[in-house]
Design a protein around this motif. Structure first.
Motif, PDB file in Angstrom:
ATOM      1  N   LEU A 202       0.799  -1.231   0.000  1.00  0.00           N
ATOM      2  CA  LEU A 202       0.000   0.000   0.000  1.00  0.00           C
ATOM      3  C   LEU A 202       0.827   1.274   0.000  1.00  0.00           C
ATOM      4  N   GLY A 203       2.123   1.135   0.066  1.00  0.00           N
ATOM      5  CA  GLY A 203       2.975   2.321   0.080  1.00  0.00           C
ATOM      6  C   GLY A 203       2.778   3.213  -1.132  1.00  0.00           C
ATOM      7  N   GLU A 204       2.523   2.628  -2.290  1.00  0.00           N
ATOM      8  CA  GLU A 204       2.373   3.445  -3.495  1.00  0.00           C
ATOM      9  C   GLU A 204       1.149   4.349  -3.424  1.00  0.00           C
ATOM     10  N   TYR A 205       0.210   4.059  -2.514  1.00  0.00           N
ATOM     11  CA  TYR A 205      -0.975   4.898  -2.337  1.00  0.00           C
ATOM     12  C   TYR A 205      -0.806   5.884  -1.176  1.00  0.00           C
ATOM     13  N   GLY A 206       0.386   5.950  -0.626  1.00  0.00           N
ATOM     14  CA  GLY A 206       0.628   6.847   0.491  1.00  0.00           C
ATOM     15  C   GLY A 206       0.095   6.335   1.808  1.00  0.00           C
ATOM     16  N   VAL A 207      -0.202   5.032   1.885  1.00  0.00           N
ATOM     17  CA  VAL A 207      -0.754   4.439   3.098  1.00  0.00           C
ATOM     18  C   VAL A 207       0.373   3.822   3.922  1.00  0.00           C
ATOM     19  N   LYS A 208       0.486   4.272   5.154  1.00  0.00           N
ATOM     20  CA  LYS A 208       1.458   3.698   6.083  1.00  0.00           C
ATOM     21  C   LYS A 208       0.804   2.561   6.852  1.00  0.00           C
ATOM     22  N   VAL A 209       1.569   1.486   7.084  1.00  0.00           N
ATOM     23  CA  VAL A 209       1.063   0.346   7.837  1.00  0.00           C
ATOM     24  C   VAL A 209       2.072   0.014   8.934  1.00  0.00           C
ATOM     25  N   ASN A 210       1.642   0.091  10.168  1.00  0.00           N
ATOM     26  CA  ASN A 210       2.525  -0.153  11.301  1.00  0.00           C
ATOM     27  C   ASN A 210       1.778  -0.954  12.373  1.00  0.00           C
TER      28      ASN A 210
END
Length: 678
Positions: free
Chosen positions: A586-594
């Motif tokens: 999802l990084g390409e959509y500007g979504v951070k996942v932590n």
């Protein structure tokens, strides 16, 4: 007399403001005049108490009143420099104030101070504005009210308007009020009761005349294909398209949304005249300051697909922005405030409803309410005559008024998570509730999702009003239930920005004692549940194009092998790896996942109180009441982990500082060396 005058004024204001037929939220103002002893001279001084700038009549209290000396307000008449410089008079009101405290005087103070009546009401009723915006408004006013109500042509709010109304009152002793062209009504009386009675008489008389004399279909005939969809289909389509619209409306700055599918909205959009009327825009200053001069209207029937609607909305949005920039260019002067943004605040979708936007949920909701007021105004004006709002140039003068800009500059700075919309699962208690509470405190709108609807709604009520938090039921192991919860979030606040996968449970059993049902239950709730929530939410995040955050509440057990929890430890490891996988995807959509990895959180925990605590205490050979202390004692810092510590970590991950961090697991365990990340 002071206490009596103020008490009567507040009560009258609350009654008038509490009925939407009389005025809109935060619209209009009321006043009372009376005598008080000057504490300096000991002499009587004549005062006016008037609703201050930015207040709301329905919830007004004495502290929301500005208190001014009438002799000083009247003295301003002799130094008034004229219409071209009347904005200077607002600052002069500060030199007319009496006593300490009180609200800031509004632009309408002159109206109340200069009109020769003890009590004055200025209101924005739909029925009154309908007459004020009718092409033959002066003739209708005389026909309906005779000489008891006088027509006053449009004039921008300010000192001159106060002089004009005072002159009308002076030269028309039989009059009890006036219709302000394009704007609203003003009424007066010798007593508070008489003033309120006169206001209501004008409002009710106008409404009754419109009802009795309006043409049958003021908005024209029904357009084929534009009628309201059935409710279930309508809400499903609204949920499917809401995030796409919010993304467009947030091009210049992030916005929170509100969805309205009232009968008034749906009927308006089904009628042949709605494109013409919508393009004319609103008229009352209170309306268009919150809705922009006109809405964006989708020109497709309700039967169009979501994909067709989305594509056309993107085209119309570009046209809207170009037209708004042209509007600004036509009227801006060298000293005009900078353009505040070219995105629409009202988006109308035939058959589906209205999407309204603002800096927070309340602002978005009120914008929608104001546009419903505008629809009612159009219906009344078109029913009797032709809807004729004030000129575009006048709208610009108010929208980009230096005084309006100054009011905006005085607003408090937004909180770190302002405009962000959060969905937290398992949030009725424990860690989830603490996270939801913290996110709301930092400015987010929060959807509290839990298997127990009553508890979810109760937790949301503890957090704040429905403009801040709502509770929804969510069985995260059920695909349809997850989608319903996400849809509810989108319809409540316009979209999603921040999702916390917190729902969980645990059964403390050895390998041999763990049944297939035990294994499936924990994996369905946490591994499958997190997947389902993330998948449904990711679609919203991608549709919006605004980035976002996914946070997993995993556990130290995702990396630490403890006894008698094979199912729980395995599923937490699954969740932990979902973080890494989705961060990469999802990084390409500007979504951070932590993620965060707490140690055992005993206090307030639904998991621990439902049997897990007793089982873990038995495993470690301690009393259940001592389990928190046991966990604390085995850590490096010797500190017990509380739900609030988990909430702190989540806020750190989604707040303004860690904007370039994704794929991270943050330990919240007070230091468990065996769970150090490698």
């Amino acid at each position: 007399m002071t206490n009596s005058a103020v008490s009567e004024l507040v009560s009258r204001s609350n009654r008038l403001g509490g009925d939407p037929r009389n005025t809109n939220y935060a619209g209009g103002n009321t006043s009372a005049k009376g005598i008080e002893t000057d504490p300096v001279t000991g002499q009587d001084v004549e005062l006016v108490w008037v609703k201050g700038s930015g207040g709301d009549l329905g919830t007004l209290t004495a502290s929301g009143l500005a208190v001014l000396r009438l002799d000083r307000i009247r003295a301003l008449v002799d130094v008034y420099p004229g219409v071209d410089r009347e904005d200077e008079m607002v600052a002069a009101f500060d030199y007319c104030l009496h006593g300490k405290g009180g609200a800031a005087p509004s632009i309408d103070t002159a109206m109340h101070g200069l009109v020769g009546a003890a009590h004055v009401d200025h209101l924005h009723p739909d029925s009154g504005i309908a007459l004020a915006t009718a092409a033959n408004g002066p003739q209708l006013t005389e026909k309906i009210f005779g000489h008891r109500v006088v027509w006053l042509p449009w004039r921008r709010p300010g000192f001159q308007l106060g002089l004009d109304i005072a002159a009308i009152k002076e030269s028309n002793p039989q009059a009890v009020g006036c219709i302000l062209g394009g704007h609203g009504i003003t009424a007066w009386g010798a007593t508070s009761e008489e003033c309120e009675r006169n206001s209501l008489w004008i409002i009710d008389t106008a409404a009754a005349y419109i009802e009795a004399n309006s043409k049958p279909e003021p908005f024209g005939s029904v357009l084929p294909g534009y009628s309201a969809l059935p409710e279930t289909e309508r809400h499903a389509k609204a949920a499917a398209i809401a995030a796409k619209i919010r993304g467009l409306a947030s091009t210049d700055r992030p916005m929170v949304g509100h969805y309205t599918d009232s009968e008034a909205v749906l009927d308006f959009l089904a009628r042949a005249e709605h494109p013409r009327l919508a393009d004319l825009g609103t008229s009352c200053p209170d309306h268009f300051l919150r809705t922009k001069v006109k809405p964006l209207v989708l020109d497709l029937p309700a039967t169009a697909t979501v994909e067709e609607m989305a594509a056309r909305l993107r085209e119309l949005h570009e046209l809207y922005r170009a037209e708004y920039r042209a509007y600004y260019g036509r009227h801006a002067t060298p000293d005009s405030p900078a353009m505040r943004g070219a995105d629409p605040l009202i988006v109308l979708v035939p058959g589906v409803g209205m999407f309204s936007y603002g800096r927070d949920k309340q602002t978005a909701r009120v914008a929608g309410e104001f546009y419903v007021n505008a629809i009612n105004v159009m219906r009344g004006a078109e029913g009797l005559s032709t809807y004729t709002p004030i000129d575009e140039s006048e709208k610009f003068r108010i929208e980009y008024w230096a005084l309006e800009e100054a009011k905006l500059q005085r607003m408090p700075q937004p909180k770190p998570l302002a405009t962000r919309i959060a969905l937290v699962t398992g949030a009725a208690s424990g860690i989830g509730k603490a996270i939801a509470t913290r996110l709301a405190a930092e400015g987010a709108c929060v959807v509290v999702a839990d298997l127990d609807l009553a508890k979810a709604q109760g937790a949301a009520q503890e957090i704040g009003t429905t403009d801040v938090a709502i509770g929804v039921r969510a069985d995260v192991s059920d695909e349809a239930a997850v989608q319903a919860a996400v849809d509810a979030a989108v319809l409540a606040f316009g979209g999603l920005d921040l999702i916390v996968n917190n729902a969980g449970l645990s059964l403390s059993r050895s390998l041999l004692d763990t049944s297939v049902a035990d294994w499936d239950l924990q994996h369905n709730v946490m591994a499958k549940g997190s997947f389902l929530v993330s998948r449904a939410a990711a679609q919203v995040l991608i549709d919006q194009g605004l980035g976002g955050d996914l946070v997993y509440v995993s556990s130290k057990n995702s990396v630490f092998a403890g006894p008698n929890n094979v199912a729980y430890g395995a599923v937490k490891a699954d969740q932990a790896h979902q973080v890494r996988l989705l961060a990469a995807e999802l990084g390409e959509y500007g979504v951070k996942v932590n993620g965060i990895n707490p140690d055992g959180v005993v206090q307030g925990s639904g998991i621990f109180s439902s049997g897990w605590g007793a089982n873990r205490a038995a495993v470690y050979g301690v009393e259940e009441k001592d389990l928190g202390a046991f966990y604390a004692n085995r850590t490096l810092l010797k500190r017990e982990v509380l739900p609030e510590h988990c909430a702190n970590a989540v806020f750190a991950l989604v707040g303004p500082d860690l904007t370039h961090t994704t794929g991270l697991h943050v330990p919240v365990d007070a230091g468990v060396a065996a769970a150090f990340l490698r």
